[in-house]
Design a protein around this motif. Sequence first.
Motif, PDB file in Angstrom:
ATOM      1  N   SER A 181      16.046  35.834  60.329  1.00 39.94           N
ATOM      2  CA  SER A 181      17.401  36.381  60.280  1.00 39.94           C
ATOM      3  C   SER A 181      17.455  37.727  59.568  1.00 39.94           C
ATOM      4  CB  SER A 181      18.360  35.392  59.602  1.00 39.94           C
ATOM      5  OG  SER A 181      17.982  35.157  58.268  1.00 39.94           O
ATOM      6  N   ARG A 182      16.331  38.154  58.989  1.00 40.96           N
ATOM      7  CA  ARG A 182      16.307  39.501  58.397  1.00 40.96           C
ATOM      8  C   ARG A 182      16.545  40.552  59.484  1.00 40.96           C
ATOM      9  NH1 ARG A 182      10.558  39.205  55.501  1.00 40.96           N
ATOM     10  NH2 ARG A 182      10.114  38.549  57.656  1.00 40.96           N
ATOM     11  N   ASP A 183      16.150  40.236  60.729  1.00 46.95           N
ATOM     12  CA  ASP A 183      16.397  41.164  61.838  1.00 46.95           C
ATOM     13  C   ASP A 183      17.877  41.228  62.194  1.00 46.95           C
ATOM     14  OD1 ASP A 183      13.674  41.612  61.969  1.00 46.95           O
ATOM     15  OD2 ASP A 183      13.343  40.103  63.524  1.00 46.95           O
ATOM     16  N   TRP A 184      18.608  40.162  61.890  1.00 43.79           N
ATOM     17  CA  TRP A 184      20.048  40.189  62.111  1.00 43.79           C
ATOM     18  C   TRP A 184      20.743  41.050  61.053  1.00 43.79           C
ATOM     19  CZ3 TRP A 184      21.193  34.211  62.818  1.00 43.79           C
ATOM     20  CH2 TRP A 184      20.542  33.765  63.969  1.00 43.79           C
ATOM     21  N   VAL A 185      20.217  40.995  59.842  1.00 40.52           N
ATOM     22  CA  VAL A 185      20.847  41.710  58.723  1.00 40.52           C
ATOM     23  C   VAL A 185      20.481  43.188  58.736  1.00 40.52           C
ATOM     24  CG1 VAL A 185      20.979  41.843  56.202  1.00 40.52           C
ATOM     25  CG2 VAL A 185      20.917  39.615  57.327  1.00 40.52           C
ATOM     26  N   LYS A 186      19.268  43.506  59.200  1.00 40.72           N
ATOM     27  CA  LYS A 186      18.813  44.907  59.184  1.00 40.72           C
ATOM     28  C   LYS A 186      18.034  45.194  60.465  1.00 40.72           C
ATOM     29  CE  LYS A 186      15.438  46.309  56.421  1.00 40.72           C
ATOM     30  NZ  LYS A 186      14.709  46.785  55.205  1.00 40.72           N
ATOM     31  N   ASP A 187      18.654  45.946  61.385  1.00 37.14           N
ATOM     32  CA  ASP A 187      18.017  46.330  62.632  1.00 37.14           C
ATOM     33  C   ASP A 187      17.327  47.678  62.424  1.00 37.14           C
ATOM     34  OD1 ASP A 187      17.234  47.083  65.134  1.00 37.14           O
ATOM     35  OD2 ASP A 187      19.191  46.838  66.083  1.00 37.14           O
ATOM     36  N   LEU A 188      15.999  47.654  62.347  1.00 32.97           N
ATOM     37  CA  LEU A 188      15.238  48.854  62.011  1.00 32.97           C
ATOM     38  C   LEU A 188      15.324  49.929  63.092  1.00 32.97           C
ATOM     39  CD1 LEU A 188      12.040  47.200  60.477  1.00 32.97           C
ATOM     40  CD2 LEU A 188      13.959  48.250  59.274  1.00 32.97           C
ATOM     41  N   SER A 189      15.730  49.558  64.311  1.00 28.41           N
ATOM     42  CA  SER A 189      15.777  50.540  65.396  1.00 28.41           C
ATOM     43  C   SER A 189      17.115  51.250  65.493  1.00 28.41           C
ATOM     44  CB  SER A 189      15.466  49.861  66.732  1.00 28.41           C
ATOM     45  OG  SER A 189      16.471  48.915  67.050  1.00 28.41           O
ATOM     46  N   ASN A 190      18.087  50.847  64.704  1.00 33.35           N
ATOM     47  CA  ASN A 190      19.428  51.437  64.765  1.00 33.35           C
ATOM     48  C   ASN A 190      19.881  51.814  63.363  1.00 33.35           C
ATOM     49  OD1 ASN A 190      20.818  51.061  67.629  1.00 33.35           O
ATOM     50  ND2 ASN A 190      19.469  49.313  67.273  1.00 33.35           N
ATOM     51  N   TYR A 191      20.107  53.092  63.152  1.00 35.97           N
ATOM     52  CA  TYR A 191      20.489  53.519  61.810  1.00 35.97           C
ATOM     53  C   TYR A 191      21.124  54.915  61.859  1.00 35.97           C
ATOM     54  CZ  TYR A 191      16.096  56.141  62.121  1.00 35.97           C
ATOM     55  OH  TYR A 191      15.080  56.977  62.530  1.00 35.97           O
ATOM     56  N   VAL A 192      21.786  55.264  60.763  1.00 40.68           N
ATOM     57  CA  VAL A 192      22.167  56.637  60.460  1.00 40.68           C
ATOM     58  C   VAL A 192      21.604  56.953  59.081  1.00 40.68           C
ATOM     59  CG1 VAL A 192      24.268  56.615  61.856  1.00 40.68           C
ATOM     60  CG2 VAL A 192      24.384  55.918  59.447  1.00 40.68           C
ATOM     61  N   GLN A 193      21.573  58.228  58.736  1.00 38.36           N
ATOM     62  CA  GLN A 193      21.113  58.625  57.406  1.00 38.36           C
ATOM     63  C   GLN A 193      22.263  59.229  56.613  1.00 38.36           C
ATOM     64  OE1 GLN A 193      16.432  59.684  58.371  1.00 38.36           O
ATOM     65  NE2 GLN A 193      17.787  61.294  57.673  1.00 38.36           N
ATOM     66  N   ILE A 194      22.285  58.944  55.337  1.00 38.23           N
ATOM     67  CA  ILE A 194      23.281  59.562  54.460  1.00 38.23           C
ATOM     68  C   ILE A 194      23.112  61.076  54.526  1.00 38.23           C
ATOM     69  CG2 ILE A 194      24.043  59.814  52.065  1.00 38.23           C
ATOM     70  CD1 ILE A 194      23.142  56.908  51.621  1.00 38.23           C
ATOM     71  N   ASN A 195      24.218  61.776  54.740  1.00 44.12           N
ATOM     72  CA  ASN A 195      24.185  63.231  54.913  1.00 44.12           C
ATOM     73  C   ASN A 195      25.033  63.892  53.835  1.00 44.12           C
ATOM     74  OD1 ASN A 195      23.826  65.797  56.004  1.00 44.12           O
ATOM     75  ND2 ASN A 195      25.538  65.566  57.443  1.00 44.12           N
ATOM     76  N   ASN A 196      24.502  63.884  52.626  1.00 46.18           N
ATOM     77  CA  ASN A 196      25.210  64.503  51.499  1.00 46.18           C
ATOM     78  C   ASN A 196      24.158  64.900  50.471  1.00 46.18           C
ATOM     79  OD1 ASN A 196      27.647  65.309  50.222  1.00 46.18           O
ATOM     80  ND2 ASN A 196      27.446  63.584  48.816  1.00 46.18           N
ATOM     81  N   VAL A 197      24.108  66.181  50.135  1.00 46.96           N
ATOM     82  CA  VAL A 197      23.051  66.683  49.255  1.00 46.96           C
ATOM     83  C   VAL A 197      22.979  65.882  47.957  1.00 46.96           C
ATOM     84  CG1 VAL A 197      22.250  68.678  47.925  1.00 46.96           C
ATOM     85  CG2 VAL A 197      23.170  69.010  50.224  1.00 46.96           C
ATOM     86  N   GLY A 198      24.095  65.544  47.408  1.00 44.68           N
ATOM     87  CA  GLY A 198      24.107  64.790  46.152  1.00 44.68           C
ATOM     88  C   GLY A 198      24.060  63.286  46.342  1.00 44.68           C
ATOM     89  N   GLY A 199      23.898  62.834  47.587  1.00 42.99           N
ATOM     90  CA  GLY A 199      23.895  61.402  47.846  1.00 42.99           C
ATOM     91  C   GLY A 199      25.306  60.821  47.763  1.00 42.99           C
ATOM     92  N   ILE A 200      25.401  59.518  47.581  1.00 46.04           N
ATOM     93  CA  ILE A 200      26.700  58.848  47.430  1.00 46.04           C
ATOM     94  C   ILE A 200      26.685  58.012  46.165  1.00 46.04           C
ATOM     95  CG2 ILE A 200      27.107  58.770  49.927  1.00 46.04           C
ATOM     96  CD1 ILE A 200      26.347  55.781  49.834  1.00 46.04           C
TER      97      ILE A 200
END
Length: 739
Positions: A208-227
């Motif tokens: 079920s780790r594949d249900w919680v985190k799909d490694l093939s689908n993502y975005v990246q945080i886009n903020n120089v200082g992070g969040i």
Amino acid sequence: MWRVQSYQSASAATAFDLNNGDYYAYIEDKDRLQLMPTIKPVAISRGKYPPTIVGKVREMDKTKITIRIRAADWRTALKNLSAACANDEDELGTLTVTDENGAEWTIQANVENILRTGYQNVYEMPLNVPDLIWRKIATEDEWLITASEQTVVINNTGNRVIRPTFQFEATSIKADGFLYRHWLPIKNPSVNGYNYKSVDLTNGGVDSRDWVKDLSNYVQINNVGGINNSQTTIPYDTKTEGTPGSIGTYGMGYISDGVNVEQICWTDRTGTTSGNLTGVTRGIGTTSPHAFADNVKIYLSYCKADLSDVRYYRNGLEQNIWIDAPNTASTKIWVVATEPAGITMTLGSAIGSGGTLTEIAIANTIANRTAIDLLPDSGVVRINDEAFHFTDKDPIRLLLSTDNRSINETSPAAHAVGDTIYFVPNDGWLYMGNPFLEAQDTNDRREPMLDKTSSNNLTRVFTSFGDSTGVRADSWTPDVESSLFAESLKASSFYGGNHTANADPYTEMGMKLQSIYSGGTWKSETGRITWKFYEPGGIASVTQWIYERYKTSSSWPAYVRLMKSKDNKTWEDVATVVTPTAAGAWGSTTAGPYTIGTDYLYLMVIMWGTQSAGQTGGVGYQAAFEVNSLTYTVENPLEPEIMPRSLNSYEHNFRLLNQTTGEYFKVVYTGKLNGVIEVDCEAKTFTALGGKLQRSAIFVPNTQKDWMTFASGNNTLKLFETGVTGLTATVIHEDMLAV
């Protein structure tokens, strides 16, 4: 005056046109506005057409068509008219007319005769009519719903109450409800039905780790200082479009930087490859909010990290489930299920991977002829990984009529002669993807008794065996079958705790015999104590059991054994427990494995015999035996299969109110986005089109006789559904006019 369009007799393939260059036909007002005929008291009989009314038969209504023949060859036209409107053995035909407003109406009628009037080219055609109720050609009103509590007015142009049909198609997802679902058919290879037995829906565990985190689908945080750990708008870029999912407008994500993890959800997304996740809720699924640096990935989640939004529905009803080891490589989802005996057949003709399909041919074997007789008249079958909806069966020609292939999100595929056809009796779905759903409040009095971590559908491990309520699934049943003394004296007894103690639930299968002091002397006891268990899939082997023995004297009952049976009547030995070597001490033994054989459905642990008279330490002589654990394997285990994920599911959860009549119904059903569900208020059926009837998905108040009716004239409908943004309702109504 109404224009007559056509008349179609019962035997005709097409309607006979009565409104063209050859004929001009009409019904005058005086011929259609008749009074109901006299009711004559007769014997209780419906007759050919007239309805029976409290033991009285009403004569047929009559109406009359006037037909002017306009054809130059009027003799041929009359001959054609006579042939088309023949009596037809008193069978009913269909008369179609147009009213003053151009609307078409039909009525069931039978031509009585064709009569010539005083004019050479004018004829009258009297008709017998069982009930003089005109039915309007069905009207379809489309209603686009973009927000809760919107209304629409539907006009019933007739003067009779009618029962409409509704079709609902969700065209856009909403932030509330399940986003994803898996079809979950269960095969039963046994000839026995499962009644109230536990089954692991994952069939041995799922990662079920594949249900919680799909490694093939993502975005990246886009903020120089992070969040930081409280931001509710998260800029992103580098958006992927992997398979089988994508970062949707609504959804959940899993953030991991190698040190901290956090799950989030959002209610909106801007941009395509970059933009902002907005309406973000932080730290869901038992995770905590954290700060993350720029370019850390936010992976798509299909369910909450603790799996608290995972649900199992069978035939439209939510079931209790017990989730073992969520968000691990070996997650199990247990449910208590009822499955009828398995029905399987083999394919008689190959099926191609493309095109439509109207029939499924079954191989001509004795086994298949027996199996098709057991099938219902309609339902779902599965061949390999493709599901088919069948609408009828032909046991003589060995055919299933099908109106839809590749249902339940399965894909069309080629199937060879001899492939197995499985009947799927229950419509099971695993739902997930609702970030606002709390963990299910399960009814633990129904919880499976077996060890859910160590067990699966093939191997059943017991370290607890039952409880005092006797309603938990997979419980062993204890019983004192015989004793020389009153039950209250407990000369023979069973217990559930360690070393003759009481415990609830039962952690031991305990049995005890003891002598009884009565009439001034100690007396021996002869008793029979059993713990029994039924396994409909058959018991292939007992791989291990661990038990303890105890006695206070040299006396030990003759039968302390593990036994097996095919019919709960004739019992055979599996293992014999020998007398303890010493008195006054408990001794533990691990034994097994034992091969049971085929078609054995019952196990029994038994203590049966005599405890001699006497006492030790002020109490009677005792012999006790208890089982600490027992593991067996199933001969024909249930075989559930979680099918590939269906994206963009839609959870219907609405109430439709007719403000004019006060009637309403509720629908709770999760289906496919852009899929159609139908509520037929006349037939009282709820159907996911292309699938099975789902009566349990609709709720109607007990105070309502009908699901919903339309009164004559305008009816104002109002729909209530939280979060709805795009729902198309098609309202189909066949207005009726009594004259």
